[in-house]
Motif scaffolding. Structure first.
Motif, PDB file in Angstrom:
ATOM      1  N   ASP A 180      45.750  -1.690  -6.832  1.00  0.00           N
ATOM      2  CA  ASP A 180      44.589  -2.251  -6.138  1.00  0.00           C
ATOM      3  C   ASP A 180      44.268  -3.665  -6.610  1.00  0.00           C
ATOM      4  OD1 ASP A 180      44.338   0.066  -4.707  1.00  0.00           O
ATOM      5  OD2 ASP A 180      42.720   0.900  -5.920  1.00  0.00           O
ATOM      6  N   SER A 181      44.646  -4.022  -7.836  1.00  0.00           N
ATOM      7  CA  SER A 181      44.346  -5.357  -8.349  1.00  0.00           C
ATOM      8  C   SER A 181      45.146  -6.452  -7.661  1.00  0.00           C
ATOM      9  CB  SER A 181      44.587  -5.406  -9.859  1.00  0.00           C
ATOM     10  OG  SER A 181      45.960  -5.208 -10.147  1.00  0.00           O
ATOM     11  N   VAL A 182      46.158  -6.060  -6.872  1.00  0.00           N
ATOM     12  CA  VAL A 182      46.932  -7.048  -6.106  1.00  0.00           C
ATOM     13  C   VAL A 182      46.752  -6.808  -4.609  1.00  0.00           C
ATOM     14  CG1 VAL A 182      48.602  -7.460  -7.944  1.00  0.00           C
ATOM     15  CG2 VAL A 182      48.996  -5.606  -6.313  1.00  0.00           C
ATOM     16  N   ASP A 183      45.713  -6.096  -4.236  1.00  0.00           N
ATOM     17  CA  ASP A 183      45.444  -5.824  -2.828  1.00  0.00           C
ATOM     18  C   ASP A 183      45.108  -7.118  -2.095  1.00  0.00           C
ATOM     19  OD1 ASP A 183      44.754  -3.188  -1.090  1.00  0.00           O
ATOM     20  OD2 ASP A 183      43.453  -4.868  -0.498  1.00  0.00           O
TER      21      ASP A 183
ATOM     22  N   ARG B  11      40.414  -6.220  -5.027  1.00  0.00           N
ATOM     23  CA  ARG B  11      41.007  -6.770  -6.245  1.00  0.00           C
ATOM     24  C   ARG B  11      39.950  -6.910  -7.342  1.00  0.00           C
ATOM     25  NH1 ARG B  11      43.326 -10.632  -2.668  1.00  0.00           N
ATOM     26  NH2 ARG B  11      42.152 -12.336  -3.657  1.00  0.00           N
TER      27      ARG B  11
ATOM     28  N   PRO C  79      46.920  -8.015 -15.179  1.00  0.00           N
ATOM     29  CA  PRO C  79      45.956  -8.192 -14.076  1.00  0.00           C
ATOM     30  C   PRO C  79      44.883  -9.253 -14.362  1.00  0.00           C
ATOM     31  CG  PRO C  79      46.384  -5.865 -14.440  1.00  0.00           C
ATOM     32  CD  PRO C  79      47.040  -6.602 -15.564  1.00  0.00           C
TER      33      PRO C  79
ATOM     34  N   GLY D 290      44.061 -12.511 -12.307  1.00  0.00           N
ATOM     35  CA  GLY D 290      42.715 -12.708 -11.782  1.00  0.00           C
ATOM     36  C   GLY D 290      42.132 -14.056 -12.142  1.00  0.00           C
TER      37      GLY D 290
ATOM     38  N   ASP E 119      43.352 -16.458  -9.614  1.00  0.00           N
ATOM     39  CA  ASP E 119      43.201 -16.047  -8.222  1.00  0.00           C
ATOM     40  C   ASP E 119      42.507 -17.142  -7.410  1.00  0.00           C
ATOM     41  OD1 ASP E 119      43.336 -13.050  -6.813  1.00  0.00           O
ATOM     42  OD2 ASP E 119      41.938 -14.448  -5.840  1.00  0.00           O
TER      43      ASP E 119
ATOM     44  N   VAL F 227      37.054 -12.897  -7.558  1.00  0.00           N
ATOM     45  CA  VAL F 227      38.043 -12.312  -8.468  1.00  0.00           C
ATOM     46  C   VAL F 227      38.063 -13.079  -9.789  1.00  0.00           C
ATOM     47  CG1 VAL F 227      40.463 -11.673  -8.740  1.00  0.00           C
ATOM     48  CG2 VAL F 227      39.391 -11.566  -6.482  1.00  0.00           C
TER      49      VAL F 227
END
Length: 987
Positions: free
Chosen positions: A102-105, A111, A133, A137, A140, A145
């Motif tokens: 989910d952190s790369v959704d 995210r 992650p 982030g 990002d 994020v």
């Protein structure tokens, strides 16, 4: 077959419902989503109520994974995961893959939620799964994020700071602080850096400060407060730069958020603190915003702002002098707001507004609330003391005595006491108003004590004063200790002014004090008794000195302490009226290592805060950092040598109240009074061993049978002070082989754990029979008390000329007679040589059989010209072992006084006792000092050093002293001297 019972309860019902949702059934996708949300809401609700929902962990995860695109379910699932991750780490490990996915959704909200949940698992073993992650982030494209990743760095830092630093996450956060364009990300970066470094000064860079000021309006209210706090720690290089910053922040004074306004006020005050003219203008500028905040209908905001106004008014009362009407109480104000307003009114009172303020306070004094009424009268009293021309104010204060209300009269009497101390010339006017005040109507101890003090100090202006005091003395035992202390002093003071009328109750007051179970009352009564017994004229000079105008009274908050609180303006320190170091402690996740913590707090002096035992003073000779090496160029004058009997000086502390009543000529009245002194409180019993040993090792007390005890003389001509009548309440035991005129010493059982206490005691005696010759001076004092029955056949001496010669005994010990102590079983001290008492008293004391000679302890005599180099001090400190260490609590006033004037007040105070300073310094919350004293050599040995390390911890409000010595037997006397010096310095 019997049907299997199904489990009952909320967890079982929810588990069954989640299993049904996982299978799906014939329901539509919309119905399944709605049902899942309802079940998840129930789980979260039960979880918040404290019920254990951890057994549902696998089913909650499976059910949510079947609807991966439902954001609401993900939010509730992440909340559930972070709550129970520490309880079920094995099951939480199964969700790592889903969170990483989910952190790369594609959705930035997903995210951010996944990243926040990963950082909130709080499991050290999972950090390796979170580092990647977070790095992604921080880079990002979406601000949401990035700001979530920044706070995730702080969460990881609290778990494993070393890993965060090694991975370069803090450097990345600093880069974002200077380069990121989003104000929310910058605010989070600033918060994280401040939390990690614990210092604003390291971040207060000109480039950063100017950049943040220019973007200030883009920040949220919380972000603006954070930026303004940083700006308040910035140090401009010129006065022009100060004005530029103030002009840029001018519009923040009218912000709707009170927190932003107060943060701006702090910036204005701190940036101009060294510019006198600008600071005065700033104080005038901030008045209107502060008054606006006070006038709001939010009591919590008004309460906090009023505390800050009070601090400013204490520093510069003239600023608010003409705005006193802004602090008048409103009807709907809560009591705590009214109290602060009244305190501000009393602070800004001056000759220009005093009468107007007092008129307003007079109305508050009639309020139905006793607390508000007291505060108003207390404020009037403070204004009366502060205003030079207070004749009209005194009259308004005295009018409260006619109110008839108990609490108003009580508070007025308390304020009258301080008023008479400041203006003793007004005694004739003030004391005359007490004629109609009845002592029985005053119930509060403080008010009764103030009323008693006034009667004793200024009783000559009030004819019925002796009779009022006599009525109070009659119920001496029922009074509060505060009133008892005041009664003792007032009785003696009024006795010297009006002796014929006071002799009837002075003896009763002293006897009541000697019979009191309160240690202070007992000590004061015994002190007055012996002072009067020794020299009446000297006692009058001590007890009744000439009236002196008290120029000022001790403030509840010292000036130095107010300055420290002012440095923490716009914080809880102002509301609590104490520095943050006194009530804030860093939690376990916030606790940095020793070196980092010292750097963050400014450090204790580098030369004093030793990092190892091998470098105790750490380059003391260099005199760098915050260390202050005190080597006074002028030595204090050395007192001339005085021939002192052996061991006499070692017990001079106890000799203050220690009275060796030898069988010398004494009047019969004194014989009876001395034999019938009441026992002291039980706490005095612990002084026995220390008293008998007179500075030597404690006596080994061993109970023995009655047969093994030495015989006690029981001659009818002797008078012994037994356990029931001795001032120490101890059993009288004669020394074997002594004749009838031999002193008899009292012994007490040794306590389980011996702890020395201040020596306040007296010795028991055994006088021989016969009719002793009257003393030329002592009988006069007891005749003033009215005489009394005597066990001797001698007649009491005649009273002094000019005084009442009534034969009625006024010292109320009529029912106690002097008797000979019976031979009872009692503990007996080990054999000891009492021959040294000949030097103290001149009496002949028979030695006990087979005495054991104890090593003599030399008298403590410090060298006033002692000089020790820093290297020698370091070497001795490493070599010597700790002899004694103790810790004691300090008041806030003492904490502020110790570091005052660069620690010189404290060190110079100790220098008066020839305790030299080798090093002093440090910054809050820790101060360190190193002292030494040099025992002058004599026949028992050469010069020797006693070393002291003193640590003052502001956070815990404690002082810890560690003593090392070349001769350990000298430490006991040195510690007594040390504690006496500190007691004289403490506030």
């Amino acid at each position: 077959m019997s049907e299997t019972k199904k489990p009952r309860g909320e967890v079982a019902d929810l588990s069954l419902a989640l299993q049904n949702l996982c299978t799906g059934g014939k329901r539509s996708d919309k119905e399944l989503r709605s049902a899942k949300k309802d079940i998840f809401k129930k789980v979260i609700n039960y979880m918040t109520l404290g019920m254990d929902m951890s057994p549902l962990f696998p089913m909650m995860t499976s059910c949510a994974n079947l609807s991966p695109d439902d954001l609401v379910l993900k939010k509730m699932l992440y909340l559930y995961l972070t709550h129970y991750s520490t309880q079920t780490p094995d099951l939480a490990l199964l969700t790592i893959n889903q969170l990483q996915k989910d952190s790369v959704d594609q959705d930035p909200t997903v995210r951010g939620l996944a990243l926040r949940s990963l950082c909130s698992l709080r499991i050290p073993n999972f950090i390796e799964y979170v580092i990647s992650p977070i790095n992604s982030g921080l880079k990002d494209k979406q601000p949401y994020v990035r700001k979530t990743a920044v706070l995730g760095v702080l969460k990881l830092y609290h778990i494993d700071s070393e890993t965060v630093q090694n991975q370069g996450l803090l450097e990345e956060v600093r880069r974002l602080l200077f380069s990121d364009s989003d104000p929310h990300v910058v605010a989070n970066c600033l918060s994280v850096i401040l939390e990690v470094e614990q210092s604003f000064k390291k971040l207060a860079d000109k480039v950063l400060v100017y950049s943040l000021i220019n973007k200030l309006k883009e920040f949220t209210d919380w972000g603006q407060c954070l930026v303004l706090e940083l700006v308040s720690h910035y140090v401009p290089v010129s006065e022009e730069e100060v004005y530029d910053i103030l002009n840029a922040l001018e519009d923040r004074m009218s912000h709707v958020n009170s927190a932003v306004v107060m943060a701006t006020v702090k910036v204005f005050l701190h940036l101009t603190i060294n510019l006198t003219v600008a600071h005065q203008r700033v104080l005038e500028r901030i008045k209107d915003p502060l008054k606006t905040l006070i006038s709001r209908d939010d009591p919590a905001t008004a309460f906090a702002v009023l505390h800050h106004v009070l601090l400013l008014a204490q520093r510069a009362p003239i600023v608010f002098e003409n705005d006193y009407t802004s602090f008048y109480c409103r009807t709907h104000d809560p009591w705590y707001v009214k109290k602060l307003k009244i305190e501000i009114l009393s602070t800004i009172g001056s000759s220009n507004n005093a009468y107007d303020i007092v008129s307003e306070l007079t109305e508050y004094a009639r309020d139905i609330s006793p607390q508000l009424s007291r505060e108003a009268i207390r404020a009037i009293g403070r204004i009366t003391l502060a205003v030079p021309d207070a004749s009209g104010l005194v009259e308004r204060l005295l009018n409260f005595l006619e109110s008839g209300s108990e609490h108003i009269v009580a508070e007025t009497l308390i304020q009258m006491k301080d008023l008479l101390r400041r203006y003793p010339d007004t005694a004739a006017v003030c004391v005359g108003q007490l004629t109609d005040v009845s002592a029985s109507s005053i119930q509060e101890p403080d008010a009764r004590a103030a009323f008693t003090w006034i009667l004793g100090r200024f009783g000559e202006h009030l004819p019925p004063a002796p009779y009022v005091l006599e009525s109070l003395v009659e119920k001496f035992a029922e009074e509060d200790p505060t009133v008892q202390l005041a009664l003792l002093t007032a009785s003696v003071q009024l006795f010297f002014r009006r002796p014929p009328e006071c002799q009837a109750f002075l003896g009763a007051a002293l006897a009541g004090g000697l019979a009191s179970g309160h240690q202070d009352v007992y000590d004061r009564a015994l002190l007055y008794y012996r002072m009067l017994k020794a020299d009446l004229s000297a006692a009058e000079r001590v007890v009744l000195p000439p009236s002196v105008n008290v120029a000022w009274f001790a403030d509840a908050t010292a000036s130095a302490l107010r300055d420290r609180i002012f440095e923490e303006f716009n914080s809880l320190s102002v509301v609590l009226q104490k520095p943050a170091a006194n009530f804030v402690s860093r939690g376990k996740f916030h606790e940095a290592g020793g070196e980092e913590r010292e750097d963050a707090l400014g450090g204790v002096a580098n030369a004093v805060a030793a990092t190892s035992e091998t470098d105790l003073l750490g380059g003391l000779d260099s005199n760098d950092g915050a260390v202050d090496v005190d080597v006074p160029s002028i030595s204090p004058p050395q007192p001339p040598p005085v021939a002192t009997p052996p061991l006499a000086t070692a017990v001079r502390a106890s000799m203050t109240l220690l009275d060796f009543d030898l069988p010398a000529p004494v009047s019969p009245a004194i014989s009876q009074v001395a034999s019938n002194l009441p026992p002291p409180p039980s706490s005095v019993a612990s002084f026995g061993n220390d008293l008998l040993s007179l500075g030597l090792a404690p006596l080994a007390i061993t109970p023995v049978s009655a047969a093994a005890m030495p015989p006690i003389p029981s001659s009818s001509s002797s008078v012994s002070i037994g356990s029931g009548h001795s001032p120490l309440g101890m059993v009288s035991t004669s020394v074997p082989g002594a004749n009838a005129s031999t002193l008899s010493f009292s012994t007490i059982p040794s306590p389980a754990s011996y702890s020395p206490s201040p020596m306040k005691s007296a010795t028991a005696m055994n006088t021989s029979g016969g009719s002793p010759a009257p003393s030329p001076m002592l009988p006069d004092f007891f005749d003033l008390l009215g005489g009394g029955a005597s066990t001797s056949t001698s007649k009491p001496s005649a009273p002094m000329n000019g005084l009442n010669s009534s034969n009625k005994p006024t010292f109320p010990i009529n029912n106690i007679t002097a008797v000979t102590a019976p031979a009872v079983q009692a503990p007996v001290a080990s054999p000891m040589d009492f021959s040294f008492l000949e030097n103290l008293t001149g009496a002949t004391v028979a030695a006990s059989p087979a005495p054991t000679t104890l090593p003599a302890v030399p008298e403590l005599t410090l060298n006033p010209k002692a000089r020790v180099s820093a290297p020698k001090f370091q070497e001795l400190w490493r070599q010597l072992s700790v002899v004694f260490r103790y810790t004691e609590k300090l008041t806030s006033a003492s904490l502020a006084a110790i570091p005052a004037h660069q620690h010189r007040d404290f060190t110079h105070h100790l220098l008066q006792a020839f305790i030299q300073t080798i090093a002093s310094g440090g910054n809050a919350p820790m101060y360190k000092y190193y002292f030494y004293g040099e025992q002058m050599g004599n026949s028992s040995g050469p010069n020797s050093l006693i070393l002291v390390e003193c640590i003052v911890d502001v956070q815990t409000a404690t002082l810890t002293a560690t003593f090392k010595a070349e001769r350990a037997e000298m430490v006991s006397q040195f510690v007594d001297l040390w504690k006496n010096c500190l007691a004289g310095f403490y506030r």
